[in-house]
Scaffold this active site. Structure first.
Site, PDB file in Angstrom:
ATOM      1  N   ARG A  78      10.556   4.754  -4.513  1.00 31.80           N
ATOM      2  CA  ARG A  78       9.153   5.096  -4.249  1.00 31.80           C
ATOM      3  C   ARG A  78       8.654   4.223  -3.104  1.00 31.80           C
ATOM      4  O   ARG A  78       8.743   2.995  -3.183  1.00 31.80           O
ATOM      5  CB  ARG A  78       8.320   4.877  -5.522  1.00 31.80           C
ATOM      6  CG  ARG A  78       6.843   5.015  -5.271  1.00 31.80           C
ATOM      7  CD  ARG A  78       5.995   4.919  -6.532  1.00 31.80           C
ATOM      8  NE  ARG A  78       4.612   5.018  -6.122  1.00 31.80           N
ATOM      9  CZ  ARG A  78       3.715   4.035  -6.202  1.00 31.80           C
ATOM     10  NH1 ARG A  78       4.025   2.875  -6.740  1.00 31.80           N
ATOM     11  NH2 ARG A  78       2.489   4.215  -5.745  1.00 31.80           N
ATOM     12  N   HIS A 122      -1.404   3.958   0.414  1.00 32.14           N
ATOM     13  CA  HIS A 122      -1.302   2.707  -0.348  1.00 32.14           C
ATOM     14  C   HIS A 122      -2.166   1.678   0.392  1.00 32.14           C
ATOM     15  O   HIS A 122      -1.689   0.661   0.879  1.00 32.14           O
ATOM     16  CB  HIS A 122       0.163   2.282  -0.462  1.00 32.14           C
ATOM     17  CG  HIS A 122       0.452   1.311  -1.576  1.00 32.14           C
ATOM     18  ND1 HIS A 122       1.323   1.588  -2.607  1.00 32.14           N
ATOM     19  CD2 HIS A 122      -0.004   0.065  -1.826  1.00 32.14           C
ATOM     20  CE1 HIS A 122       1.403   0.552  -3.427  1.00 32.14           C
ATOM     21  NE2 HIS A 122       0.600  -0.397  -2.972  1.00 32.14           N
ATOM     22  N   GLU A 167      -3.371   3.687  -6.770  1.00 33.32           N
ATOM     23  CA  GLU A 167      -4.377   2.797  -7.327  1.00 33.32           C
ATOM     24  C   GLU A 167      -5.722   2.847  -6.591  1.00 33.32           C
ATOM     25  O   GLU A 167      -6.171   1.837  -6.019  1.00 33.32           O
ATOM     26  CB  GLU A 167      -3.852   1.352  -7.351  1.00 33.32           C
ATOM     27  CG  GLU A 167      -2.545   1.196  -8.127  1.00 33.32           C
ATOM     28  CD  GLU A 167      -2.037  -0.245  -8.190  1.00 33.32           C
ATOM     29  OE1 GLU A 167      -2.606  -1.114  -7.503  1.00 33.32           O
ATOM     30  OE2 GLU A 167      -1.070  -0.504  -8.924  1.00 33.32           O
ATOM     31  N   ASN A 293       0.688   2.983 -13.210  1.00 33.97           N
ATOM     32  CA  ASN A 293       1.108   1.599 -12.915  1.00 33.97           C
ATOM     33  C   ASN A 293       0.548   0.704 -14.000  1.00 33.97           C
ATOM     34  O   ASN A 293      -0.674   0.673 -14.217  1.00 33.97           O
ATOM     35  CB  ASN A 293       0.557   1.131 -11.565  1.00 33.97           C
ATOM     36  CG  ASN A 293       1.164   1.891 -10.392  1.00 33.97           C
ATOM     37  OD1 ASN A 293       2.060   2.714 -10.570  1.00 33.97           O
ATOM     38  ND2 ASN A 293       0.678   1.614  -9.187  1.00 33.97           N
ATOM     39  N   TYR A 295       0.499  -3.239 -15.595  1.00 35.58           N
ATOM     40  CA  TYR A 295       0.823  -4.661 -15.469  1.00 35.58           C
ATOM     41  C   TYR A 295       0.273  -5.513 -16.620  1.00 35.58           C
ATOM     42  O   TYR A 295       0.876  -6.486 -17.012  1.00 35.58           O
ATOM     43  CB  TYR A 295       0.282  -5.224 -14.155  1.00 35.58           C
ATOM     44  CG  TYR A 295       1.050  -4.715 -12.947  1.00 35.58           C
ATOM     45  CD1 TYR A 295       2.212  -5.355 -12.530  1.00 35.58           C
ATOM     46  CD2 TYR A 295       0.638  -3.592 -12.250  1.00 35.58           C
ATOM     47  CE1 TYR A 295       2.942  -4.897 -11.449  1.00 35.58           C
ATOM     48  CE2 TYR A 295       1.362  -3.120 -11.158  1.00 35.58           C
ATOM     49  CZ  TYR A 295       2.517  -3.773 -10.763  1.00 35.58           C
ATOM     50  OH  TYR A 295       3.241  -3.323  -9.702  1.00 35.58           O
ATOM     51  N   GLU A 347       4.877   1.894 -11.340  1.00 35.85           N
ATOM     52  CA  GLU A 347       4.994   0.454 -11.078  1.00 35.85           C
ATOM     53  C   GLU A 347       4.936  -0.315 -12.391  1.00 35.85           C
ATOM     54  O   GLU A 347       4.114  -0.014 -13.257  1.00 35.85           O
ATOM     55  CB  GLU A 347       3.859  -0.078 -10.189  1.00 35.85           C
ATOM     56  CG  GLU A 347       3.950   0.298  -8.750  1.00 35.85           C
ATOM     57  CD  GLU A 347       2.830  -0.301  -7.906  1.00 35.85           C
ATOM     58  OE1 GLU A 347       2.330  -1.399  -8.236  1.00 35.85           O
ATOM     59  OE2 GLU A 347       2.453   0.352  -6.924  1.00 35.85           O
TER      60      GLU A 347
HETATM   61  O1  IFM Z   1       1.761  -5.373  -4.948  1.00 36.29           O
HETATM   62  C1  IFM Z   1       0.918  -4.561  -5.697  1.00 36.29           C
HETATM   63  C2  IFM Z   1       1.051  -3.119  -5.279  1.00 36.29           C
HETATM   64  O2  IFM Z   1       0.793  -2.952  -3.935  1.00 36.29           O
HETATM   65  C3  IFM Z   1       0.101  -2.256  -6.060  1.00 36.29           C
HETATM   66  N1  IFM Z   1       0.218  -2.489  -7.469  1.00 36.29           N
HETATM   67  C4  IFM Z   1       0.216  -3.838  -7.943  1.00 36.29           C
HETATM   68  C5  IFM Z   1       1.232  -4.656  -7.162  1.00 36.29           C
HETATM   69  C6  IFM Z   1       1.241  -6.104  -7.661  1.00 36.29           C
HETATM   70  O3  IFM Z   1       0.002  -6.683  -7.465  1.00 36.29           O
END
Ligand code: IFM
Length: 440
Positions: A78, A122, A167, A293, A295, A347
């Site tokens: 990706r 992005h 995002e 995504n 985290y 992600e």
């Molecule tokens: O590095 C970033 C990415 O560009 C977008 N998502 C989160 C990642 C980590 O912060």
């Protein structure tokens, strides 16, 4: 944790990057400046003064990087296209040399049998469009649709998926809400209007790409989290409900339900966006996949100072709580609330204070992180959520936005002086994990 999770044989295993974070070649072959070029060259904006001028020099080393991916046995890559590389002003003339770079990259991926998953935006808006108001200007949405259609026309039959945005929450909230990201504005009302124009641009781009027709599956990538109250107090519960509404539902509801969520809309009051008559009709386009995504979760405390979570797996080098079960909870919650298309985890990964020691990078913490998140993902899939792929963020250590090069998210270490790439232990673990999945 080392019990092997069994994923379906058709599951896609990938790695992810984005253009500004790795390409470099900031002015090469006719590329125009983006808002991130401007931002990084403004003193004081980036912690270590880093810029995207060279980054990982992927613009010149893409063949080596694709070979690296092949050596890790991934199915898919990706990446994003830098809009100002292919259309320097964001409108008007195309830059053939810019398209030629992505043509070469796709050629390498095809030669290695690695699927391409493309993101159109992005965060690197052409500076020319910023000079005309950026995402605050509705016209930017229309220019975005023209760009999207052109990419779909040229590459749509060579890539597996095209995501409009990565995002958009960040573009709006960090770019316009708290000035941490380009273009560096801190104005709540503007950030909310920008979020609307980003959603509108997604809808217009979906329609423009459908009109072109291609084999690519079309969708969007959202950063998402659950929001948990720190305590059972009414104040914490209210805060958590608002956080989920303003962050997750704010982007999901327009796409899947054709409206903004009532809770956040009401709370925004006079800051609510200006919405034109047909906007929701334009935004609520069917999508072929949803990129998620994940985290961390939002831990919501109304106290001063706010309560902090006490996670058993600790925090990442970004200070983010490691909370794998949030991925299960998020996916189940989304699945219950919306008629979802197949999901790709586009992600997931962590920043770690990695050290290169004697030619090796022992990043056991990252392996643990990924193992736990894959187990959490599998749990959601077993409970009925349709997820088709997982992309580790990131293939390479790279430019981590306002943190510059100080934070390392890669499964491959990059020495920024020499540009030497060294697969970390996590990269070798991922390769073996993928092999084990295929061997079943
Ligand atoms: O590095 C970033 C990415 O560009 C977008 N998502 C989160 C990642 C980590 O912060």
């Amino acid at each position: 944790m080392s019990e092997l999770q069994h994923f379906p044989p058709s599951f896609t295993w990938g790695v992810a990057t984005s253009a500004f974070q790795i390409e470099g070649g900031a002015t090469a072959d006719g590329k125009g400046p983006s808002i991130w070029d401007t931002f990084t060259h403004t003193p004081g904006k980036i912690i270590d003064g880093g810029t995207g001028d060279v980054a990982c020099d992927h613009y010149h080393r893409y063949a080596e990087d694709v070979a690296l991916m092949a050596s890790l046995h991934v199915d898919a890559y990706r990446f994003s296209i830098a809009w100002s590389r292919v259309q320097p002003q964001g409108k008007g003339a195309w830059n053939e040399a810019g398209f030629a770079f992505y043509d070469r990259l796709l050629g390498e991926l095809e030669a290695r049998n690695i699927e391409a998953h493309v993101t159109l935006y992005h965060w690197d808006l052409p500076q020319g469009l910023q000079d005309e108001g950026g995402w605050l200007n509705r016209d930017t949405a229309k220019h975005f649709a023209v760009y999207a259609a052109e990419v779909a026309r040229r590459f749509g039959n060579r890539v597996k998926t095209i995501a409009t945005h990565n995002e958009p929450w960040c573009s709006a909230n960090l770019g316009y809400g708290n000035a941490q990201f380009a273009p560096g504005v801190a104005d709540l009302k503007q950030s909310i209007q920008v979020s609307h124009h980003l959603l509108l641009s997604h809808g217009l781009a979906m329609q423009a790409m459908r009109a072109v027709g291609s084999s690519a599956r079309l969708g969007i990538v959202l950063n998402q989290w659950t929001a948990d109250p720190a305590t059972d107090s009414q104040a914490d519960r209210d805060l958590a409900a608002f956080e989920y509404s303003r962050s997750v539902e704010w982007f999901m509801d327009p796409i899947f339900k054709g409206r903004y969520p009532e809770l956040a809309l009401k709370a925004h009051g006079a800051n609510a966006p200006v919405v034109h008559d047909n906007d929701f009709k334009d935004i609520q386009q069917p999508i072929d996949f949803l990129g998620c995504n994940y985290y961390f979760r939002a831990f919501c405390s109304a106290e001063t100072p706010p309560r902090q979570p006490q996670p058993p797996l600790g925090f990442t080098d970004m200070g983010w709580e490691i909370y794998p079960q949030g991925l299960t909870e998020l996916l189940l919650k989304l699945n219950a609330a919306y008629e979802l298309p197949p999901i790709l985890i586009t992600e997931n990964g962590m920043a770690n204070a990695d050290q290169l020691v004697g030619g090796r990078v022992p990043d056991a913490k990252r392996i643990e992180y990924v193992e736990h998140h894959l187990a959490a993902l599998k749990k959601a899939m077993d409970a009925g959520v349709k997820v088709e792929g997982y992309f580790l963020w990131s293939l390479l250590d790279n430019f981590e936005w306002n943190s510059g090069y100080a934070k390392r998210f890669g499964i491959v270490h990059v020495d920024y002086e020499t540009q030497v790439r060294t697969p970390k232990d996590s990269a070798l673990w991922y390769r073996d994990f993928i092999d084990a999945q295929r061997a079943r």
